[in-house]
Design a protein around this motif. Structure first.
Motif, short mmCIF file in Angstrom:
data_model
loop_
_atom_site.label_atom_id
_atom_site.label_comp_id
_atom_site.label_asym_id
_atom_site.label_seq_id
_atom_site.Cartn_x
_atom_site.Cartn_y
_atom_site.Cartn_z
N ILE A 175 1.85 1.64 2.70
CA ILE A 175 0.91 2.66 3.17
C ILE A 175 -0.53 2.21 2.89
N ALA A 219 -1.47 -0.34 5.45
CA ALA A 219 -1.73 0.33 6.74
C ALA A 219 -3.08 1.03 6.75
N LEU A 220 -3.39 1.73 5.67
CA LEU A 220 -4.69 2.41 5.60
C LEU A 220 -5.83 1.42 5.65
N LEU A 230 -2.12 2.86 -4.46
CA LEU A 230 -0.90 3.45 -3.90
C LEU A 230 0.34 2.76 -4.44
#
Length: 172
Positions: free
Chosen positions: A118, A121-122, A81
């Motif tokens: 992100i 967080a994932l 990401l």
């Protein structure tokens, strides 16, 4: 004969398991070499892009340092990401779509960091959420079995819940 067929199957599965776990170790030196050659080429051809990647990929480096998983799942999650956020600006810079260098703008650094956030967080919250969902499913199943047991107790009497059954075969 059945035991022999089972043994052959187990041996084949062991060999397949060894092959699947060993490919990453076998490919690691080649991957490091390729990454080094590409990095030197990038540094020589486009020093601004090399500097941009060095700054934009700091979250991936940090996750690589703190990730204790042998498969490096956290680094892969954050790194992909992170790269997804950095790649559009690199492509715009290389192709010359802008009159000015897009790597000088703040969004060029915010997007990779946002992508890495992100990814963090994932990586951290999906296991928590899946454990919570599994616990809720387990509690629901426990409640349904308790209700089923109560209907059996109502139908057959209290002995149904307390009788220990022995299904072992003593005759053979």
């Amino acid at each position: 004969m059945n035991k022999r067929a089972g043994s052959a199957t187990e041996n084949a599965m062991d060999r397949a398991r060894q092959r699947s776990t060993g490919w990453a170790r076998r490919m690691a030196p080649a991957a490091w070499l390729l990454a080094g050659v590409l990095l030197v080429g990038l540094l020589v051809a486009w020093p601004m892009i090399a500097f941009y990647f060095a700054v934009a990929c700091l979250p991936t480096l940090a996750m690589g340092l703190i990730d204790d998983d042998p498969d490096r799942r956290g680094m892969v999650c954050v790194g992909t990401l992170n790269m997804a956020g950095a790649l559009p600006f690199v492509l715009l810079s290389v192709t010359g779509q802008f009159k000015t260098n897009p790597l000088l703008f703040a969004p060029a650094y915010l997007f990779p960091f946002f992508g890495a956030a992100i990814g963090f967080a994932l990586y951290y919250f999906i296991p928590l959420i899946s454990r919570r969902l599994a616990k809720a499913e387990e509690d629901r199943e426990k409640l349904a079995l308790g209700e089923r047991q109560q209907t059996l107790v109502d139908e057959w009497g209290a002995n149904v819940a307390t009788v220990k059954l022995d299904f072992s075969r003593a005759d053979g």
